[in-house]
Design an enzyme around this catalytic site. Structure first.
Site, PDB file in Angstrom:
ATOM      1  N   LYS A  62       0.850  -1.185   0.000  1.00  0.00           N
ATOM      2  CA  LYS A  62       0.000   0.000   0.000  1.00  0.00           C
ATOM      3  C   LYS A  62       0.890   1.241   0.000  1.00  0.00           C
ATOM      4  CE  LYS A  62      -4.075   1.849   2.471  1.00  0.00           C
ATOM      5  NZ  LYS A  62      -4.928   1.701   3.675  1.00  0.00           N
ATOM      6  N   SER A 108      -9.810   1.735   2.506  1.00  0.00           N
ATOM      7  CA  SER A 108      -8.894   2.538   1.732  1.00  0.00           C
ATOM      8  C   SER A 108      -7.841   1.710   0.991  1.00  0.00           C
ATOM      9  CB  SER A 108      -8.197   3.539   2.650  1.00  0.00           C
ATOM     10  OG  SER A 108      -7.323   2.880   3.550  1.00  0.00           O
ATOM     11  N   SER A 115     -10.107  -0.463   6.755  1.00  0.00           N
ATOM     12  CA  SER A 115      -9.439  -0.268   5.459  1.00  0.00           C
ATOM     13  C   SER A 115      -8.692  -1.482   4.920  1.00  0.00           C
ATOM     14  CB  SER A 115      -8.465   0.920   5.556  1.00  0.00           C
ATOM     15  OG  SER A 115      -9.171   2.128   5.468  1.00  0.00           O
TER      16      SER A 115
END
Lengths: 540, 540
Positions: free
Chosen positions: B127, B204, B228
């Site tokens: 990420k 997210s 997330s």
């Protein structure tokens, strides 16, 4: 009712819990300066034999039936009653509960032939913050007097100890809000040192440590936000564990600013005997308190075997302030004895100034501007205690962003410091990082009780709180005025350091205990407790 | 340069990192709605064989020499390049590093006949928040574009994985500030689901999960502040671990509001295969990251043996909102299959409303009033993304006391909730408390990408964050529009719930994966991962 009347009534209520036959006329300080000596004289021999024992010895004797829990409870209640009259160390007295509990335990033993639990019949004293049903937790505030706690308020750690067979009988004094290195409140006034009635017991756990030092208790629970377990333990010649955050359950232990999440207070034991300390900590951890306290990490008790050769990080001063001569001598003594015993001692020179750490930590402590303390005082009109006001500068309440910035700086400092610690592996003969770091607890071994504060300049306890390390206070020696003479031509780091050094009075503190901190990394409590044993053995 | 120009330049720079021979003309959505199917067609067979494997299978083949690290790296770089062109999932592309690293590893293998480490040659996607030297961590902010990280910034967890032999090749998209359940930013625009180009990947960590789902990655790291990791893992049919606070080292992973100490974000892996997930987590924990990250508790990997009979806490709805029909069917299916397999399933009826938990957690998230986000946006003039603004109500920055009050409420809620959990021991047939609690991940299985948000009403992820539990997202089944028909005469808990139910469109989400959460208590990651295996096996 004025706050003065409220305080007087509370003091009298506590005093009146002492059985009449245990009330004494306290001789003046000049005639009996040492509470331990005085109490030894006042207590019957068979009770002295009990209060001179360790918890482990008492457990052995209760196991064979040689002693009963009620004998032990009686001896300690009696001695605590005397101690309170001499050094003013108890915030709550509830001997009747202790007797009832001890009788229950004796009945259990008679019926089963077994001890009830690993703390069967062991009297455990509790700092005022520990909640028990039906008893106040005033924390040095008159606003919280006569507001007994409910069953639901009871501290998790108290329940754990009770279920292990502990006997509760007193709670002990704290300064207002526990925010002081001295033990003074508008409720109880001044608490005195367990070794010397002229001297301060330190703080904030001054009641607890002085009670244990005077042998009115074997072992007890204190708390430490910035040094509050360690300062009084050192001033009173005790072993004590300042554990890492949450290692021992703080759940439902009362506090001011209780939910400050960045550098929280911890709870831990102080005792005269190291094995007693270990036994208590292990007993608590073996109950798996993490299933009860959401802040306790699930770290079981991990026995630590001391390797043949240990490596110690060591400094005599942290380059901020210079300890008084007896503390400097204690540090020299440790170094010499550890080297003689085959251990390695290397210079501790961390990349972060301890002045920086102290200042950042204090800013966290005052982040809400003492609003809670101000509010509590306003309820009864009592004034803030001078020790509190003098020690800390208030600059208004911070915003959340400012507080999170404090957390950032702390985390980055921890990273830097821990990297330094781990990197010491490159320069040790064992190839391991330094096993433990040795440092003074405090610059002094105590001072005149109620003295104006000098701890603006003190700085030896804070690193453990700010970095979240674990520390075992370990008694090393005693002040000897013939050896520990003032330094001539002292040149300090700055004017404060000069001024601090000038407060050293060998005559005043002659005979007082001197301790050091054995500090290990985060959550290495088992290791720190064992290495403290090595350090103690090497110096005794 | 306007923020629009800056965004365009950054997008082009990322795109230009794709080798020309891997650039494709992307067919319209109508012709190729499923990225997995499309990529399977575009990739050579021998590369498909690699990207269809698990990490454990690839490790076995690299161990015998049947595969080289460079083959594996090439296949995944190729597929990730295609995936990015189809679903817009990469924030950074750096294949040249992957090839260089893979060659190094191959040389090591040739020389020694051994794998370099437990992740030898395994491509791991990251990420955008995970810092690597020389690469941006923009976090969806244009202000942070073209500001490559230094060696010293590198995330501890990235270094650990690299040292275990992992190959890094891409970082993946996030919404602005990671504060959204959708994955959209002014830099990269919209990221799409790995199973369906019309649908949202969740957020997210939408870039990460959709890349893994499209088989452009095996396994990768995401973060979870309020869901997330889990929302995108569920939307993309993956296994994923949302660990307890600090169990995996977050040290030097970039974030907004990074030092919020009350309910912090955690980092954890998502993967297509559960054994891969376990292997990665164990590899990290076995390096003892607590000596590097001051927030990681020293909890070693503790193998968990599944007992013959497990007891599950279970509900289909949390009494706040009602999941869509496929999620409800998945829950029914689990219950039926687990009971059939000899396990016990009892009703989960906690004493705290999940609406209460959600509201308290959101108040913590906005405690600093999004000041940091506002400041970041002001640097380039980019607007806040609508998903961010719409979802959260801002009420001004809190004071420290107000923030500590949030911490108090949370701690007391945790105590209440954990007591409920432990007390279930009284009503289970095993005498143990519930082993794991089963709950939906989210009310829906996804929705139209870029759709106006409905997550004001969502509520299934927050309890894990607020209470600090651990959760393993576990894929259970797929939407079948012929079975998962809309509920007729639906009566929700309130108007929001009614409105949410009406968004269900079986035609749109047909074939999409459906997952559940297997939740265990604090720091029971090993247990949750094993029990997730039981749940998966029972339903497959």
């Amino acid at each position: 009712m004025t706050w003065e009347d409220l305080a007087k009534a509370k003091r009298e209520a506590v005093f009146n819990k002492i059985p009449k036959e245990w009330v004494i006329e306290v001789p003046p300080v000049e005639e009996a300066p040492n509470p331990r000596v005085l109490l030894d004289k006042l207590l019957p021999d068979e009770e002295n034999a009990i209060t001179d024992s360790t918890a482990m010895e008492l457990l052995d004797k209760m196991k064979t039936g040689e002693l009963k829990a009620i004998d032990v409870a009686t001896a300690f209640c009696h001695r605590a009653a005397l101690a309170h009259q001499v050094i003013n160390c108890c915030s709550e007295i509830f001997f009747e509960r202790a007797f009832a509990r001890a009788k229950e335990l004796d009945e259990y033993y008679e019926k089963t032939g077994e001890l009830y639990g690993p703390l069967h019949g062991i009297p455990v004293s509790l700092k005022d913050q520990v909640n028990l049903e039906g008893i106040d937790s005033a924390l040095g505030f008159l606003s919280r007097v006569n507001k007994p706690k409910t069953k639901d308020d009871e501290s998790v750690i108290a329940t754990i100890l009770y279920n292990a067979g502990a006997v509760f009988y007193v709670k002990t004094t704290t300064p207002m809000a526990m925010m002081s290195g001295e033990t003074y409140s508008n409720i109880y006034g001044q608490t005195y040192n367990g070794w010397n009635r002229r001297l301060s017991p330190g703080g904030s756990s001054g009641g607890e440590s002085s009670l244990i030092a005077s042998k009115g208790s074997l072992i007890g629970l204190s708390t430490d936000l910035g040094g509050s377990i360690r300062i009084p333990a050192a001033f009173n010649g005790l072993f004590a564990l300042r554990a890492s955050w949450g290692r021992l359950p703080y759940c439902k232990v009362d506090n001011t600013m209780a939910f400050q999440p960045v550098a929280p207070s911890v709870i831990g034991p102080s005792a005269r005997d190291r094995n007693d300390l270990v036994h208590l900590v292990k007993t608590i951890i073996d109950t798996e308190p993490w299933f009860v306290d959401p802040k306790t990490p699930p770290i079981p008790w991990r026995p630590y075997s001391v390797p043949e050769k240990l490596v110690f990080g060591f400094y005599k001063t942290n380059k901020v302030t210079t300890p008084h001569p007896p503390v400097m001598r204690a540090m020299e003594l440790i170094k010499e004895k550890l080297v003689a015993a085959g251990h390695e001692v290397i210079e501790w020179d961390p990349p972060v100034s301890h002045k920086f750490i102290k200042e950042r930590l204090r800013e966290i402590f005052v982040a809400e501007n003492y609003n809670e303390i101000t509010k509590e005082c306003a309820i009864t009109g009592e004034p803030k205690i001078p020790q509190l006001v003098e020690a800390w500068g208030l600059k208004g309440e911070l915003t959340v962003s400012e507080h999170w910035e404090q957390a950032r700086i702390q985390y980055e400092t921890q990273q830097k410091y821990f990297k330094y610690w781990m990197d010491t592996a490159k320069s040790t003969s064992t190839g391991r990082p330094v096993d433990a770091w040795l440092t003074p607890v405090w610059e002094t071994v105590s001072s005149i009780a109620g003295n104006p504060r000098y701890d603006k300049v003190s700085s030896y306890t804070y690193a453990v709180n700010y970095l979240n390390l674990c520390s075992v206070v370990t008694p090393i020696t005693f002040v000897d005025k013939t050896v520990d003479v003032p330094v001539t031509d002292f040149q300090g780091y700055d004017e404060s350091d000069d001024a601090l050094q000038q407060t050293y009075d060998p005559e005043l503190v002659d005979g007082m205990p001197v301790a050091v901190q054995v500090i290990c990394q985060r959550y290495e409590e088992e290791k720190a407790l064992e290495i403290a044993g090595v350090v103690y053995k090497a110096t005794h």
